[in-house]
Scaffold this motif. Structure first.
Motif, PDB file in Angstrom:
ATOM      1  N   ALA A  93      -3.619   7.966   8.116  1.00  0.00           N
ATOM      2  CA  ALA A  93      -4.767   7.692   8.098  1.00  0.00           C
ATOM      3  C   ALA A  93      -4.908   6.247   7.849  1.00  0.00           C
ATOM      4  O   ALA A  93      -5.508   5.122   8.591  1.00  0.00           O
ATOM      5  N   LEU A  94      -4.293   5.845   6.591  1.00  0.00           N
ATOM      6  CA  LEU A  94      -4.583   3.943   6.336  1.00  0.00           C
ATOM      7  C   LEU A  94      -3.861   3.512   6.896  1.00  0.00           C
ATOM      8  O   LEU A  94      -4.185   2.331   8.026  1.00  0.00           O
ATOM      9  N   ARG A 137      -2.891   3.698   9.961  1.00  0.00           N
ATOM     10  CA  ARG A 137      -4.178   3.708  11.160  1.00  0.00           C
ATOM     11  C   ARG A 137      -5.027   2.762  11.329  1.00  0.00           C
ATOM     12  O   ARG A 137      -5.690   1.904  11.890  1.00  0.00           O
ATOM     13  N   ALA A 138      -5.844   2.865   9.718  1.00  0.00           N
ATOM     14  CA  ALA A 138      -6.519   1.975  10.082  1.00  0.00           C
ATOM     15  C   ALA A 138      -6.321   0.929  10.299  1.00  0.00           C
ATOM     16  O   ALA A 138      -6.875  -0.522   9.957  1.00  0.00           O
ATOM     17  N   LEU A 139      -5.242   0.879   9.168  1.00  0.00           N
ATOM     18  CA  LEU A 139      -4.954  -0.865   9.068  1.00  0.00           C
ATOM     19  C   LEU A 139      -4.132  -1.431  10.538  1.00  0.00           C
ATOM     20  O   LEU A 139      -2.969  -2.284  10.404  1.00  0.00           O
ATOM     21  N   GLY A 140      -4.296  -0.684  11.220  1.00  0.00           N
ATOM     22  CA  GLY A 140      -3.827  -1.043  12.146  1.00  0.00           C
ATOM     23  C   GLY A 140      -2.696  -0.921  13.148  1.00  0.00           C
ATOM     24  O   GLY A 140      -1.534  -1.737  14.033  1.00  0.00           O
ATOM     25  N   VAL A 168       0.834  -1.378   0.374  1.00  0.00           N
ATOM     26  CA  VAL A 168       0.098  -0.126   0.155  1.00  0.00           C
ATOM     27  C   VAL A 168       0.217   0.903  -0.301  1.00  0.00           C
ATOM     28  O   VAL A 168       0.386   2.566  -0.304  1.00  0.00           O
ATOM     29  N   LEU A 169       2.225   1.091   0.542  1.00  0.00           N
ATOM     30  CA  LEU A 169       2.738   3.005   0.628  1.00  0.00           C
ATOM     31  C   LEU A 169       4.385   1.887   0.306  1.00  0.00           C
ATOM     32  O   LEU A 169       5.124   1.185   0.501  1.00  0.00           O
ATOM     33  N   PRO A 202      -1.119  12.961   5.715  1.00  0.00           N
ATOM     34  CA  PRO A 202      -2.283  12.850   6.525  1.00  0.00           C
ATOM     35  C   PRO A 202      -2.627  11.514   5.823  1.00  0.00           C
ATOM     36  O   PRO A 202      -3.479  10.800   6.516  1.00  0.00           O
ATOM     37  N   TRP A 203      -3.634  11.790   4.529  1.00  0.00           N
ATOM     38  CA  TRP A 203      -4.047  10.298   4.374  1.00  0.00           C
ATOM     39  C   TRP A 203      -2.755   9.550   4.338  1.00  0.00           C
ATOM     40  O   TRP A 203      -3.932   7.853   4.426  1.00  0.00           O
ATOM     41  N   ASP A 204      -2.268   8.648   4.128  1.00  0.00           N
ATOM     42  CA  ASP A 204      -0.921   8.168   4.612  1.00  0.00           C
ATOM     43  C   ASP A 204      -1.082   7.520   6.052  1.00  0.00           C
ATOM     44  O   ASP A 204      -1.211   6.408   6.214  1.00  0.00           O
ATOM     45  N   ASP A 249       9.321  11.695  -4.689  1.00  0.00           N
ATOM     46  CA  ASP A 249       7.722  12.685  -4.660  1.00  0.00           C
ATOM     47  C   ASP A 249       7.915  13.637  -5.664  1.00  0.00           C
ATOM     48  O   ASP A 249       8.706  14.174  -6.071  1.00  0.00           O
ATOM     49  N   PRO A 250       6.639  12.978  -6.825  1.00  0.00           N
ATOM     50  CA  PRO A 250       6.889  14.804  -7.253  1.00  0.00           C
ATOM     51  C   PRO A 250       6.402  15.942  -6.907  1.00  0.00           C
ATOM     52  O   PRO A 250       5.390  16.131  -6.134  1.00  0.00           O
ATOM     53  N   ARG A 251       7.230  17.050  -7.482  1.00  0.00           N
ATOM     54  CA  ARG A 251       6.606  18.273  -7.223  1.00  0.00           C
ATOM     55  C   ARG A 251       6.532  18.972  -8.229  1.00  0.00           C
ATOM     56  O   ARG A 251       7.261  18.643  -9.400  1.00  0.00           O
ATOM     57  N   LYS A 282       8.098   7.773   0.388  1.00  0.00           N
ATOM     58  CA  LYS A 282       6.988   8.284   0.444  1.00  0.00           C
ATOM     59  C   LYS A 282       7.177   9.156   1.443  1.00  0.00           C
ATOM     60  O   LYS A 282       7.516   8.865   2.594  1.00  0.00           O
TER      61      LYS A 282
END
Lengths: 418, 418
Positions: B167-168, B170-173, B154-155, B163-165, B331-333, B159
């Protein structure tokens, strides 16, 4: 998916309606230690000169320029060496007619001197100094007030305060500064939501609440003070109404996720209709359709979808854009990446599609994942392509703009297409 | 200004020499709460499925698709209603042949069911349910593992965690994650430097040290752990040497300002020559000429000029660029802003000039301020134009790139001109 909304507002219309009613929040004074990344709410004038005194701009000798007029290697001027001025110390001496003082780069210029002869253009012979070059007045001197003069405007309102701005404010001895930082709260609604995976596994049918921490960090990064976040178990309209009212007591901006469609159990939409003045409800975007914005007094409440990616997209389009008005930020921003599509993109006519995509080696490739629930599609993409309402898709090779997830998406709503 | 260096290295050459010797720092495990903005050092596979169970994707009735095959308004199928499944609860019932269960959007799909009939295509009549539409298997169901399947990558390493990473994760524990965050220290050298304006005013000839807090915040924003910052009163080479050695015990990266030219009192340069392996010393840039980079063992020491703007420019060109290698960020910039020059720009042949400029209403205007000491010129500008070594200046109307102060300047060194 069936269409629960009777009427959907176009994204750009929704934004124009919202924008027209926004105004900057009230400014507050905060210590400099809390000002980084916030938006300045006042024009700042310098209370003193920087540099605070005349300083040598190179190693050499402090002199009176008129004493070395016409000096050259063939015809040196001879001065009397009367002392030295070192960095970080008061010079402790003055330079009178015919005198010179040894001086270090950065050291205070002694009284009476008005120029510095570079080291390599002079020679010490006992107490005497031979000078081989003329200098004009203030040559090789960094003048008092040259950087900033007392009373000069150094920072303007609307500036996002960066490390170098904080450094300047420190140098000016300013310990507090007036900023506009909206107070924000985040509510996640849903009886299935738990704080952690452990809690979620312990209760069948539960899932981890990812929206709240994600949105809190996003709001902070945009200069908000997140004063409270909470999971709201939305069992009826009254519960949600009470939680919204509690949040509104603390906040200029309430962001609430879930319960924002038009179903029987969409208590957030029902509560907002009772509580405030709805600006729009239901937007023609995919994902993100069940989005609502309402004003309750002067405070803005934005209802976002419960699905994480839809919540993110709606946040970017309607909350983050609003923050630029609420904070009064006025900084230029870099545009999106531009590149050609590596494959075609389908989209839904009548909807603006925000298609997650990856940038790689000069091309943009959509992430092939359906649905708005797919949190991983954010982590697996770099940004979105906005496909406008009147398109059925974009052909392979089309030049597109990729709006990175972390940059402003304002131009999606106000800029050119696509 | 006279030229203290015998030989200056071109900016791009200095960078290529430095880049060739850089390698990523050793990864570390940190709790998720400390991972935001850091660079991921491992590929992360999902330890479980997301969503963790099959869920209804709309309000309606959980059924077996085969039971409603051919259903229409003129020819409804009739099922037996045996219960309901609500959000956040175990369904507590199963769906056998000829049965249906009332279900909310987001609620777990009961065992036996394999599709959801939307609310508006069915009608309850007592214990019976009339269904007016067929559904295919898994229609209106958000499948277990649809977002992320167990074991899926997933990651990816490199990277920058947003914040969304988080969050992910966290969701995966996942409670910890492996990152690359260089440990950095910042030393400001100068006998004239004081912490605050109060201290500076109390000691004539003193000034406030602005470099240290500015650089510390910049390093943090680029994913470093700033482990120590200090003012070093540089009275001799030994003092500086000892302070550098102390810093090197803690850090992968030591950033030191001041004392980096070739004068008698430039103790940092002298200390670096004794201590380490100098990569370059003296770069053909304005401002920023007295910049040095050296390796001591595997640690990088970058000596920056003491003047705040010169320090900033050299930091952007040689420290921040190095961090992308040290952290392994991939990361692209977004690129710089592009616009036309509102007035001509002078520059010094043989030097790359980094000209502070303001962006306003589609044009770029240089900030008319001389000297490298002028901290306020950063606050008064948005970014820099890089005028290459072989230019004597740029004409009014030239299309230029404005590299914003807060964005990457890597393309100044590796990209096209100007």
């Amino acid at each position: 998916m069936t269409e629960p909304f009777k009427k959907l507002t176009r994204a750009s219309d929704a934004w124009m309606k919202l924008k027209g009613r926004l105004s900057p929040v009230r400014p507050r004074r905060v210590p400099l230690s809390r000002a980084l990344g916030r938006v300045l709410a006042e024009d700042v004038a310098a209370p003193l000169d920087l540099p605070p005194f005349d300083r040598a701009a190179m190693d050499g000798y402090a002199v009176r320029a008129e004493d070395v007029e016409g000096a050259s290697f063939s015809s040196p001027r001879v001065l009397k060496l009367v002392g030295s001025s070192e960095v970080g110390r008061s010079p402790g001496t003055t330079v009178s007619k015919g005198e010179a003082v040894r001086i270090d780069n950065g050291a205070p210029l002694p009284k009476g001197a008005d120029a510095v002869v570079p080291l390599e253009y002079a020679r010490e012979i006992g107490e005497r100094l031979e000078v081989y070059r003329s200098v004009v007045r203030w040559e090789n001197v960094s003048r008092k007030g040259e950087d900033v003069s007392r009373g000069e405007l150094v920072l303007r309102r609307g500036k996002v305060l960066r490390p170098w701005d904080i450094a300047l404010l420190r140098a000016l001895g300013l310990e507090e500064v007036e900023i506009r930082a909206p107070r924000a709260t985040v509510l996640s609604t849903g009886t299935e939501l738990q704080e952690t995976l452990g809690d979620a596994l312990a209760k069948p049918g539960s899932i981890v609440d990812t929206n709240r921490p994600m949105l809190a960090r996003l709001l902070e990064a945009c200069g908000c003070d997140v004063v409270k976040t909470e999971i709201v178990r939305d069992t009826d309209t009254t519960t949600v109404l009470r939680k919204l009212e509690e949040a509104l007591e603390l906040a200029d901006l309430v962001v609430v996720t879930g319960g924002c469609s038009v179903g029987r159990k969409d208590y957030v939409a029902k509560a907002l209709n009772k509580l405030g003045d709805m600006v729009f409800h239901g937007v023609a975007i995919r994902p993100g359709m069940p989005t609502a914005a309402a004003f309750v007094g002067k405070s803005l409440v934005v209802g976002l979808p419960g699905s994480p990616v839809a919540a993110f997209v709606s946040y970017k389009l309607f909350v983050e854009t609003s923050l630029s008005v609420l904070t009064g930020a006025r900084d230029p921003r870099p545009g999106p990446l531009e590149a050609n599509l590596a494959e075609k993109v389908d989209s839904t006519p009548g909807f603006m599609d925000l298609v997650r995509a990856v940038y790689s080696e000069g091309v943009v490739r959509p992430v092939r994942r359906r649905g708005a629930t797919l949190l991983s599609s954010l982590s697996k993409s770099h940004g979105v392509i906005a496909v406008p309402e009147d398109y059925e898709g974009l052909r392979k090779g089309t030049r597109v703009r990729l709006y990175l997830h972390w940059q402003s998406w304002l131009d999606v709503l106000e800029g050119e297409v696509p």
